[in-house]
Design an enzyme around this catalytic site. Structure first.
Site, PDB file in Angstrom:
ATOM      1  N   CYS A  59       0.851  -1.177   0.000  1.00  0.00           N
ATOM      2  CA  CYS A  59       0.000   0.000   0.000  1.00  0.00           C
ATOM      3  C   CYS A  59       0.893   1.236   0.000  1.00  0.00           C
ATOM      4  CB  CYS A  59      -0.902   0.001   1.235  1.00  0.00           C
ATOM      5  SG  CYS A  59      -1.909   1.488   1.390  1.00  0.00           S
ATOM      6  N   CYS A  62       0.434   3.170   3.521  1.00  0.00           N
ATOM      7  CA  CYS A  62       0.920   2.702   4.826  1.00  0.00           C
ATOM      8  C   CYS A  62       1.995   1.626   4.764  1.00  0.00           C
ATOM      9  CB  CYS A  62      -0.251   2.206   5.672  1.00  0.00           C
ATOM     10  SG  CYS A  62      -0.997   0.676   5.060  1.00  0.00           S
ATOM     11  N   CYS A 108      -7.460  -0.908   1.603  1.00  0.00           N
ATOM     12  CA  CYS A 108      -6.417  -1.367   2.516  1.00  0.00           C
ATOM     13  C   CYS A 108      -7.004  -1.396   3.932  1.00  0.00           C
ATOM     14  CB  CYS A 108      -5.210  -0.425   2.466  1.00  0.00           C
ATOM     15  SG  CYS A 108      -3.928  -0.839   3.684  1.00  0.00           S
ATOM     16  N   CYS A 111      -5.012   1.162   6.544  1.00  0.00           N
ATOM     17  CA  CYS A 111      -5.150   2.631   6.501  1.00  0.00           C
ATOM     18  C   CYS A 111      -6.447   3.108   5.865  1.00  0.00           C
ATOM     19  CB  CYS A 111      -3.953   3.268   5.806  1.00  0.00           C
ATOM     20  SG  CYS A 111      -3.890   3.017   4.019  1.00  0.00           S
ATOM     21  N   CYS A 131      -8.578  -5.519  -9.625  1.00  0.00           N
ATOM     22  CA  CYS A 131      -8.161  -4.473 -10.553  1.00  0.00           C
ATOM     23  C   CYS A 131      -7.744  -3.271  -9.701  1.00  0.00           C
ATOM     24  CB  CYS A 131      -9.342  -4.145 -11.463  1.00  0.00           C
ATOM     25  SG  CYS A 131      -8.939  -3.137 -12.873  1.00  0.00           S
TER      26      CYS A 131
END
Length: 145
Positions: A59, A62, A108, A111, A131
């Site tokens: 991510c 984070c 995510c 975060c 995607c």
């Protein structure tokens, strides 16, 4: 860049929570737009669409490990596609009925950053196609041993 939805959901307690001002300082304008405002980057413009290196996709907000290069495939859609997360608990799936469509948003879990959407038309045994916006990811190459 298309706007996929405006969040009206109640704030969820996240492991990584920052004031919007700090997110704006940490992220590029495009990353902020996608991760924090749930926009979508233009297809075929992302850094990782054609990345074929071994490693992990993290991510960009984070640093949480989200996807492995082993799960990546070329979907032809213009965004990096994966058939499953590296760790199922790393992502959260939410209904997204914006833009007159029924989709499943991928976020995510650590975060709350918008990553993209998952569809059930994947070509592998999982049947899934995650995607994901390139700009919502960072890439960590596999260590050579």
């Amino acid at each position: 860049m298309r706007k996929s939805r405006v969040s009206t959901e109640a704030a969820t307690t996240r492991e990584v929570a920052k004031p919007e001002e700090q997110w704006r300082e940490k992220l590029t304008p495009l990353q902020y737009s996608v991760l924090r405002e749930a926009h979508t980057e233009r297809p075929f413009t992302g850094e990782y669409v054609h990345n074929h290196s071994d490693g992990s996709y993290l991510c960009a907000g984070c640093g949480s490990v989200l996807f492995s290069s082993d799960a990546k495939f070329d979907s032809g859609t213009g965004w990096p596609s994966f058939d499953e997360p590296a760790v199922a608990e790393a992502v959260e799936l939410r209904p997204d009925n914006s833009l007159f469509m029924r989709r499943t948003e991928v976020v995510c879990r650590r975060c709350g950053g918008h990553l993209g959407h998952v569809f059930s038309d994947g070509p592998t045994a999982t049947g899934d196609r995650y995607c994901i916006n390139s700009c919502s990811l960072d890439f960590a190459p596999a260590e050579r041993g």
